[in-house]
Design a protein around this motif. Structure first.
Motif, mmCIF file in Angstrom:
data_model
loop_
_atom_site.group_PDB
_atom_site.id
_atom_site.type_symbol
_atom_site.label_atom_id
_atom_site.label_comp_id
_atom_site.label_asym_id
_atom_site.label_seq_id
_atom_site.Cartn_x
_atom_site.Cartn_y
_atom_site.Cartn_z
ATOM 1 N N GLU A 1 0.832 -1.202 0.000
ATOM 2 C CA GLU A 1 0.000 0.000 0.000
ATOM 3 C C GLU A 1 0.868 1.254 0.000
ATOM 4 O OE1 GLU A 1 -3.386 2.224 2.785
ATOM 5 O OE2 GLU A 1 -2.731 0.166 3.261
ATOM 6 N N PHE A 2 1.942 1.221 0.795
ATOM 7 C CA PHE A 2 2.853 2.357 0.849
ATOM 8 C C PHE A 2 3.495 2.608 -0.512
ATOM 9 C CE2 PHE A 2 7.403 3.563 1.474
ATOM 10 C CZ PHE A 2 7.194 4.888 1.858
ATOM 11 N N LEU A 3 4.022 1.560 -1.141
ATOM 12 C CA LEU A 3 4.682 1.736 -2.424
ATOM 13 C C LEU A 3 3.701 2.175 -3.503
ATOM 14 C CD1 LEU A 3 7.178 -1.270 -2.452
ATOM 15 C CD2 LEU A 3 7.679 1.151 -2.066
ATOM 16 N N ASP A 4 2.493 1.671 -3.452
ATOM 17 C CA ASP A 4 1.483 2.082 -4.423
ATOM 18 C C ASP A 4 1.232 3.587 -4.320
ATOM 19 O OD1 ASP A 4 -0.619 1.378 -6.426
ATOM 20 O OD2 ASP A 4 -1.943 2.146 -4.853
ATOM 21 N N ALA A 5 1.245 4.085 -3.089
ATOM 22 C CA ALA A 5 0.996 5.512 -2.878
ATOM 23 C C ALA A 5 2.224 6.365 -3.166
ATOM 24 C CB ALA A 5 0.533 5.750 -1.442
ATOM 25 N N ALA A 6 3.418 5.864 -2.810
ATOM 26 C CA ALA A 6 4.600 6.722 -2.767
ATOM 27 C C ALA A 6 5.618 6.476 -3.860
ATOM 28 C CB ALA A 6 5.291 6.548 -1.411
ATOM 29 N N GLU A 7 5.462 5.433 -4.669
ATOM 30 C CA GLU A 7 6.515 5.051 -5.605
ATOM 31 C C GLU A 7 6.869 6.176 -6.578
ATOM 32 O OE1 GLU A 7 7.844 0.854 -7.528
ATOM 33 O OE2 GLU A 7 5.717 1.367 -7.622
ATOM 34 N N ASP A 8 5.873 6.838 -7.146
ATOM 35 C CA ASP A 8 6.155 7.910 -8.101
ATOM 36 C C ASP A 8 6.878 9.070 -7.423
ATOM 37 O OD1 ASP A 8 4.995 6.475 -10.119
ATOM 38 O OD2 ASP A 8 3.088 7.551 -10.081
ATOM 39 N N PHE A 9 6.435 9.413 -6.220
ATOM 40 C CA PHE A 9 7.100 10.495 -5.489
ATOM 41 C C PHE A 9 8.545 10.135 -5.197
ATOM 42 C CE2 PHE A 9 8.505 11.768 -1.220
ATOM 43 C CZ PHE A 9 8.666 13.132 -1.430
ATOM 44 N N LEU A 10 8.800 8.926 -4.694
ATOM 45 C CA LEU A 10 10.167 8.531 -4.354
ATOM 46 C C LEU A 10 11.053 8.502 -5.594
ATOM 47 C CD1 LEU A 10 9.400 5.683 -1.798
ATOM 48 C CD2 LEU A 10 10.272 7.976 -1.287
ATOM 49 N N GLY A 11 10.505 8.068 -6.711
ATOM 50 C CA GLY A 11 11.271 8.012 -7.947
ATOM 51 C C GLY A 11 11.520 9.354 -8.587
ATOM 52 N N SER A 12 10.822 10.386 -8.115
ATOM 53 C CA SER A 12 10.987 11.717 -8.714
ATOM 54 C C SER A 12 12.321 12.345 -8.340
ATOM 55 C CB SER A 12 9.833 12.633 -8.281
ATOM 56 O OG SER A 12 9.904 12.916 -6.886
ATOM 57 N N ARG A 13 12.882 11.979 -7.190
ATOM 58 C CA ARG A 13 14.192 12.487 -6.747
ATOM 59 C C ARG A 13 14.942 11.322 -6.094
ATOM 60 N NH1 ARG A 13 13.731 18.017 -3.489
ATOM 61 N NH2 ARG A 13 15.896 18.170 -4.215
ATOM 62 N N PRO A 14 15.362 10.353 -6.888
ATOM 63 C CA PRO A 14 15.902 9.112 -6.313
ATOM 64 C C PRO A 14 17.146 9.304 -5.468
ATOM 65 C CG PRO A 14 16.212 9.182 -8.692
ATOM 66 C CD PRO A 14 15.294 10.296 -8.347
ATOM 67 N N ALA A 15 18.006 10.255 -5.805
ATOM 68 C CA ALA A 15 19.217 10.441 -4.990
ATOM 69 C C ALA A 15 18.854 10.894 -3.583
ATOM 70 C CB ALA A 15 20.147 11.452 -5.653
ATOM 71 N N LEU A 16 17.980 11.879 -3.482
ATOM 72 C CA LEU A 16 17.598 12.391 -2.173
ATOM 73 C C LEU A 16 16.792 11.366 -1.383
ATOM 74 C CD1 LEU A 16 18.200 15.089 -0.808
ATOM 75 C CD2 LEU A 16 15.949 15.894 -1.539
ATOM 76 N N HIS A 17 16.118 10.461 -2.083
ATOM 77 C CA HIS A 17 15.269 9.458 -1.436
ATOM 78 C C HIS A 17 15.929 8.077 -1.423
ATOM 79 C CE1 HIS A 17 11.757 12.142 -3.079
ATOM 80 N NE2 HIS A 17 12.335 12.679 -2.016
ATOM 81 N N THR A 18 17.238 8.016 -1.589
ATOM 82 C CA THR A 18 17.915 6.741 -1.810
ATOM 83 C C THR A 18 17.707 5.734 -0.692
ATOM 84 O OG1 THR A 18 20.059 5.691 -2.232
ATOM 85 C CG2 THR A 18 20.095 7.706 -0.913
ATOM 86 N N VAL A 19 17.745 6.161 0.557
ATOM 87 C CA VAL A 19 17.633 5.203 1.658
ATOM 88 C C VAL A 19 16.230 4.622 1.727
ATOM 89 C CG1 VAL A 19 17.769 4.914 4.156
ATOM 90 C CG2 VAL A 19 19.531 6.205 2.958
ATOM 91 N N THR A 20 15.216 5.461 1.576
ATOM 92 C CA THR A 20 13.849 4.941 1.581
ATOM 93 C C THR A 20 13.644 3.961 0.442
ATOM 94 O OG1 THR A 20 13.004 6.956 2.617
ATOM 95 C CG2 THR A 20 11.410 5.576 1.472
ATOM 96 N N LEU A 21 14.189 4.255 -0.726
ATOM 97 C CA LEU A 21 14.058 3.348 -1.869
ATOM 98 C C LEU A 21 14.749 2.019 -1.617
ATOM 99 C CD1 LEU A 21 14.629 5.927 -4.735
ATOM 100 C CD2 LEU A 21 12.596 4.496 -4.489
ATOM 101 N N THR A 22 15.980 2.051 -1.104
ATOM 102 C CA THR A 22 16.711 0.796 -0.925
ATOM 103 C C THR A 22 16.165 -0.026 0.235
ATOM 104 O OG1 THR A 22 18.398 2.004 0.321
ATOM 105 C CG2 THR A 22 18.825 1.623 -2.001
ATOM 106 N N VAL A 23 15.743 0.623 1.313
ATOM 107 C CA VAL A 23 15.151 -0.130 2.425
ATOM 108 C C VAL A 23 13.819 -0.736 1.996
ATOM 109 C CG1 VAL A 23 14.197 0.032 4.749
ATOM 110 C CG2 VAL A 23 16.348 1.178 4.206
ATOM 111 N N SER A 24 13.014 0.004 1.260
ATOM 112 C CA SER A 24 11.744 -0.528 0.763
ATOM 113 C C SER A 24 11.975 -1.749 -0.118
ATOM 114 C CB SER A 24 10.986 0.543 -0.024
ATOM 115 O OG SER A 24 10.623 1.623 0.794
ATOM 116 N N GLU A 25 13.003 -1.671 -0.962
ATOM 117 C CA GLU A 25 13.306 -2.799 -1.837
ATOM 118 C C GLU A 25 13.753 -4.014 -1.023
ATOM 119 O OE1 GLU A 25 13.856 -4.973 -5.419
ATOM 120 O OE2 GLU A 25 12.646 -3.254 -4.818
ATOM 121 N N ALA A 26 14.536 -3.796 0.033
ATOM 122 C CA ALA A 26 14.952 -4.909 0.885
ATOM 123 C C ALA A 26 13.744 -5.544 1.570
ATOM 124 C CB ALA A 26 15.955 -4.430 1.919
#
Length: 289
Positions: A14-39
C-alpha cells in the motif's frame, strides 16, 4: 482548499502504491527509503529489524504525495525533506498514535525540525548523534597509486569474513548491529554486493559493498578496512573498482560518508564524488516517569 495530512500505513504494498512515483521523482535524495523498501519487498518485513515496519505519506491539497515516513524499529524514523510545519504535524500524528520514536534520520534541516517538534510534543530529550554527507559520482577518477593485489567479488568461502567485518564496521563507526551478521553476509553474497581487495598472496584487506540497483541508482556501502591495514590505498582501490562497475551499468552511483571522518570525505572526492546533501541522525530519550 483541503489541508495537507499525514496517513500512517502498515502495509508495504500500500505504501509503495501511494509513494513510488514520489520517491522516484528524486531518487538520490530518497535513496535510503528506496533501498530499504526494496529490501523489505524482496527479503520480507523483518529484513531490517525484529519488529514490523511502519510507513507514512504526507498528501498535499488535492491528494499527491509530497513526503514519506519509513520506520524499521529499532532504527530511527526515516523522513524525506519536510518544512517545519509538516514536521510538527507528523510529530503530533505519531504521538497521538502512540508510536515509539527512538530517533530520526533525514536531511539535516528536516531532522532538526522534527527533533524540535518531537521534544516540544513529548518532552523527550534529543541529541544529534551523527552527521552524514550524500555524494554522487560525477566521473570516476582512478587513484594515483594502486596497491599491489586485485579486486574480486566475494564468494561463499568469504561468508565468515564478511560477517566479522560487518560487526567491526558497525563498532568502528559507532553504530549498532541490528541484523544477524551471517544473514547480512548472505544477502550481500546473493547479489554480488561485496567486493574485496586482496594482496598478491590472496589475503583480503579491504571491503567495498554495494546495494542492488533501485530506481536507476546503486549505492556503495559499506567501505571498510581493518585499522591495522589502513594507509596503504586499499580502500581507495576497492571503492574505485565497485564505483566503476556500478557506473558501467548506467546507474547513478551514490554513497554516504560520516562528516566526522575527514579522511574518507577527501578520499571519495578524489575519486570523483561530489556532494548532494547533508543528513543527520537525532536520538531521543523519553522523559522519566
Amino acid at each position: 482548499m483541503e489541508p495537507s495530512r499525514w496517513q500512517l500505513i502498515d502495509d508495504l504494498a500500500e505504501f509503495l502504491d501511494a509513494a513510488e512515483d514520489f520517491l522516484g521523482s528524486r531518487p538520490a535524495l530518497h535513496t535510503v527509503t528506496l533501498t530499504v523498501s526494496e529490501a523489505l519487498r524482496t527479503r520480507g518485513p523483518y529484513a531490517h529489524g525484529a519488529e514490523p515496519p511502519r510507513f507514512g505519506v504526507l498528501r498535499g491539497p488535492g491528494g499527491p504525495v509530497r513526503a514519506t515516513l519509513l520506520h524499521t524499529p529499532p532504527h530511527p524514523v526515516q523522513l524525506t525533506p519536510l518544512d517545519p510545519a509538516d514536521a510538527a504535524a507528523l510529530a503530533d500524528r505519531l504521538a497521538e498514535a502512540g508510536h515509539r520514536v527512538p530517533g530520526v534520520w533525514a536531511e539535516r534541516e528536516t531532522a532538526a525540525a522534527f527533533a524540535t517538534a518531537w521534544q516540544r510534543r513529548t518532552g523527550a530529550s534529543a541529541e544529534q548523534t551523527e552527521r552524514q554527507r550524500l555524494y554522487r559520482l560525477a566521473e570516476l577518477i582512478p587513484p594515483d597509486r594502486t596497491p599491489p593485489g586485485r579486486a574480486r567479488v566475494a564468494e561463499a568461502a568469504d561468508r565468515e569474513l564478511l560477517a566479522r567485518w560487518y560487526v567491526e564496521f558497525a563498532a568502528d563507526t559507532g553504530g549498532r548491529v541490528h541484523q544477524d551478521p551471517a544473514q547480512w553476509a548472505d544477502s550481500r553474497l546473493a547479489h554480488g554486493g561485496a567486493t574485496l581487495w586482496e594482496t598478491p598472496d590472496g589475503t583480503p584487506v579491504s571491503l567495498a559493498g554495494n546495494l542492488p540497483e533501485s530506481a536507476g541508482q546503486i549505492r556503495v556501502a559499506p567501505v571498510y578496512t581493518p585499522a591495522a591495514l589502513r594507509g596503504h590505498g586499499y580502500a581507495g582501490a576497492v571503492t574505485a573498482e565497485v564505483s566503476g562497475r556500478a557506473a558501467a551499468t548506467g546507474a547513478e552511483v551514490l554513497l554516504f560518508t560520516d562528516l566526522a571522518n575527514p579522511v574518507s570525505n577527501r578520499l571519495y572526492q578524489r575519486l570523483g564524488y561530489r556532494p548532494v546533501a547533508d543528513f543527520a541522525t537525532w536520538t531521543f530519550t523519553a522523559p522519566a516517569d
